[in-house]
Design an enzyme around this catalytic site. Sequence first.
Site, PDB file in Angstrom:
ATOM      1  N   HIS A  66       0.869  -1.181   0.000  1.00  0.00           N
ATOM      2  CA  HIS A  66       0.000   0.000   0.000  1.00  0.00           C
ATOM      3  C   HIS A  66       0.905   1.230   0.000  1.00  0.00           C
ATOM      4  O   HIS A  66       1.954   1.245   0.656  1.00  0.00           O
ATOM      5  CB  HIS A  66      -0.934   0.011   1.214  1.00  0.00           C
ATOM      6  CG  HIS A  66      -2.149  -0.855   1.030  1.00  0.00           C
ATOM      7  ND1 HIS A  66      -2.930  -1.281   2.075  1.00  0.00           N
ATOM      8  CD2 HIS A  66      -2.731  -1.355  -0.087  1.00  0.00           C
ATOM      9  CE1 HIS A  66      -3.932  -2.015   1.616  1.00  0.00           C
ATOM     10  NE2 HIS A  66      -3.824  -2.079   0.298  1.00  0.00           N
ATOM     11  N   ASP A  68       1.072   4.099   1.347  1.00  0.00           N
ATOM     12  CA  ASP A  68       1.560   4.814   2.530  1.00  0.00           C
ATOM     13  C   ASP A  68       2.698   4.076   3.234  1.00  0.00           C
ATOM     14  O   ASP A  68       3.264   4.591   4.205  1.00  0.00           O
ATOM     15  CB  ASP A  68       0.406   5.119   3.498  1.00  0.00           C
ATOM     16  CG  ASP A  68      -0.358   3.887   3.943  1.00  0.00           C
ATOM     17  OD1 ASP A  68      -0.593   2.993   3.096  1.00  0.00           O
ATOM     18  OD2 ASP A  68      -0.739   3.809   5.121  1.00  0.00           O
ATOM     19  N   HIS A  69       3.034   2.889   2.746  1.00  0.00           N
ATOM     20  CA  HIS A  69       4.165   2.132   3.295  1.00  0.00           C
ATOM     21  C   HIS A  69       5.275   1.938   2.267  1.00  0.00           C
ATOM     22  O   HIS A  69       6.297   1.350   2.570  1.00  0.00           O
ATOM     23  CB  HIS A  69       3.688   0.758   3.775  1.00  0.00           C
ATOM     24  CG  HIS A  69       2.662   0.855   4.866  1.00  0.00           C
ATOM     25  ND1 HIS A  69       2.935   0.580   6.184  1.00  0.00           N
ATOM     26  CD2 HIS A  69       1.369   1.257   4.835  1.00  0.00           C
ATOM     27  CE1 HIS A  69       1.849   0.790   6.919  1.00  0.00           C
ATOM     28  NE2 HIS A  69       0.883   1.202   6.123  1.00  0.00           N
TER      29      HIS A  69
END
Lengths: 311, 311
Positions: A66, A68-69
């Site tokens: 994802h 945001d990682h």
Amino acid sequence: MSVPTEVTPLGVGGAIPARGRHLSGLTLRREGRMVLFDCGEGTQLQLLRAGLLGDRLEAVFVTHLHGDHLFGLPGLISTLGLQDREKPLAIVGPEGIRDFLGAVPGITFGEGPYRLDITELPEDTQHEVVYQTDAFRVEARPLAHRVPCFGYRYEETARAGRFDADAARAAGVTPGPDFKTLARGGTVLVDGREVTPEAIVGPERPGTAVAYCLDTAPCDGGRALASGAGLLIHDATFGDGEAARAGETGHSTARQAAEVARDAGARGLLLTHFSARYSETQPLVAQAREVFESAAAAEELVSVRVFPLEA
Amino acid sequence: MSVPTEVTPLGVGGAIPARGRHLSGLTLRREGRMVLFDCGEGTQLQLLRAGLLGDRLEAVFVTHLHGDHLFGLPGLISTLGLQDREKPLAIVGPEGIRDFLGAVPGITFGEGPYRLDITELPEDTQHEVVYQTDAFRVEARPLAHRVPCFGYRYEETARAGRFDADAARAAGVTPGPDFKTLARGGTVLVDGREVTPEAIVGPERPGTAVAYCLDTAPCDGGRALASGAGLLIHDATFGDGEAARAGETGHSTARQAAEVARDAGARGLLLTHFSARYSETQPLVAQAREVFESAAAAEELVSVRVFPLEA
């Protein structure tokens, strides 16, 4: 006394940047070595602010694909190249991370200014040592999220047992070479009699372990990674009032994170990945502490020192 | 009087984040509409800080596929989706940008929460209108960098000419419907005599133009884009002392940027993309002003208002 491990959260926000919180990323340092867990967009900027953007970074462990990682990885890789890095960088993450990086303009494997050593974890990975040095190792286990996701456990190499000089002298051993032989696990002869290290040297002293478990609902993988750890860093996206939403989205409440820490026998808990709906994290910490007292909210660029379990 | 266009630099650093400078990105806003030029890593965070991370963004123009102009795009696209965006987002950039975005986990074209309308510019593009609305249009021309790179010119739609009410009355036209007809370009009859708008309405008044030219050495494409522009934003990676390096790397000195502004007849110049070697930009501004007085250094989150060429 052993050197503590320093844990520095770089971003404690969930999913999207909000309320001044950056996206997921956390460094772990000890004796000049550094690894990074997750690399959300802006991680290189946060590393720069922390004075940590440089050569000592040796490995990046990505939990899941994802954004945001993950989306800070291309920029970090590029910047390290522009800094004339020569030593390889290890990257560990779920299957698919190689294709993603391979499609990034300017990133090459082996032909760039330095080498990327990529380890992809197949979706069915259950437990694997994914990185090993003489000082520490990192292992992965699956977490419970909406996409394949792995948590990590960093564990320092055990130190030799404590040498009991009084016991050695009492057994007739003379300080000097024979002491060293015993300390290294060898047997010595004293007047024709064998003195074995078991009687003189205590058991190996385990190093600190730090578990990194996000994004995830409470799960067996997280508990195994956190087992007896000096510090558990755990998804705490939500508070008690959003437990249903936590379950639906593959996240945890702060209380659930505390339950994992308690059940796993961890020594400390750092909550992170806070939903933008919470302007303050103090209520989440309070909920966690009802279950597990040694809980705190991760704060960006505020380091936590994790000491060995035994001095 | 027309509404000014607001230009907000988001990142003024070159290549790598340093000295607190973010990577390339700049918004341009007018009457509730917004476009973005370049999208280096951290752009969504800077948009958030500026209070501009949201639905009004309608198009992103990427100059070239180097990370410091590009790597913020995946995160921005993802965050807009998590914000439940529904309206399409236009993305314009060199050939290859579609493949890059297509390899990003979680980004889909047409199947995601909103549509991405991608326009790819082939390497041999010489001059093309790449985005057109009733309020403005954006055209692209090639710049001179190490990889295919395009500069952009944003140009407001021209406003109708000024209506000369005195001349209309002198020609016997009565205020009311006939005034409106003339103002819209129609001809009216006064006592059987034709009064044409040419005599009453002045020439069309051009809107403001803003040119965005980085990364580039001084070049014809940049001069054409900046021709008569209200504001030229230009690569000023280096100072006088590094002119050779500027040439080798496909960048400009501040003085060269000023020469482009002067030769193009631009009204103002904003220098940006500063090399990390310059802790202060004032010397670069001074060098530019020796050639073109109306020069300033772009400052992050400090907006510049560009007024129409004619009131």
